[in-house]
Design an enzyme around this catalytic site. Sequence first.
Site, PDB file in Angstrom:
ATOM      1  N   ASP A  65     -40.883  43.619  45.122  1.00 57.51           N
ATOM      2  CA  ASP A  65     -39.628  43.434  44.395  1.00 57.51           C
ATOM      3  C   ASP A  65     -38.965  42.102  44.747  1.00 57.51           C
ATOM      4  OD1 ASP A  65     -37.719  44.242  42.513  1.00 57.51           O
ATOM      5  OD2 ASP A  65     -37.666  46.283  43.301  1.00 57.51           O
ATOM      6  N   ASP A 119     -35.421  45.518  34.131  1.00 54.27           N
ATOM      7  CA  ASP A 119     -35.752  46.940  34.178  1.00 54.27           C
ATOM      8  C   ASP A 119     -35.603  47.617  32.814  1.00 54.27           C
ATOM      9  OD1 ASP A 119     -36.186  46.599  36.844  1.00 54.27           O
ATOM     10  OD2 ASP A 119     -34.374  47.640  37.515  1.00 54.27           O
TER      11      ASP A 119
END
Length: 299
Positions: A65, A119
């Site tokens: 991430d 996202d």
Amino acid sequence: MAKRSTFPSGIKALADYVHSKGLKIGIYSDAGYYTCSGKMPGSLGNEQKDANTFASWGIDYLKYDNCNNGSKPTVRYPVMTRALMNIRRPIFFSLCEGGEMHPALWGFQVGNSWRTTDDIADNWDSMVTRADMNEAYAKHARPGGWNDPDMLEVGNGGMTKNEYIVHFSIWAISKAPLLIGCDVRHLTRETMEIIGNKEVIDVNQDPLGIQAKKVGMEGDWEVWAGPLTYYRVAVLLVNRGTYTHPVTAHWDDIGIPQGSVVQARDLWEHRTLNQKFVGKLTAMLEPHTSKMYILKPVA
């Protein structure tokens, strides 16, 4: 170190169990000082130590991430790349940079897949928006390096069955990683029918590895197409609109010689159509539905 309350036997024992089932196991970390929760440590500054640990546990996949850091991902991510190259275990490196610095343009030199979008959310608008964003980078995908428009939302309940079929079909024909994003402990039969469609998965896993593109658009109606092995073509017709309308794939748009006689395999109905097609194929589509075919010239 694994959190003992969550993994009392440790990650190595969990990985061994998963491998005993013939499956691969993945793990999550971050190219920052903390993961995106802000509570767990990331790998920044400890890349080689963490890569060695992941290898010792038997990890096969690393999702990496992009939170809680102070430098560009083009600087941070290659450090983990080099760390992974120094270990003796192959680990698939998934860059979760969120598309901020267009990782499709540099990701192939760093990892095996890269997020092209921020996202996803479990609704139609979010899904098709990320499909559009991902499709813009189609030419940069190839075997060993894939565009990733984020995980699948199939089974989470925010879309209809037909919308989830469109979702899964676009991700499959786009050669995107098919990462299940719902709770696998509570899969319904309907969800399994979608994510377990072997014919659609086979398109995603075709060895040629060429991401499909939009080759025709008119209003809310789209034609996606991409070549497969054995001179076949995968075609996806999509109606993004609010009323029923015919959608047509023309041979000259999808890469089939104009005079070819074509056999069509419907991948969601699991049947080869009796009719042979010349020049084009048309399907009448209701709102937010799709049709997915493999087309094979037979004459």
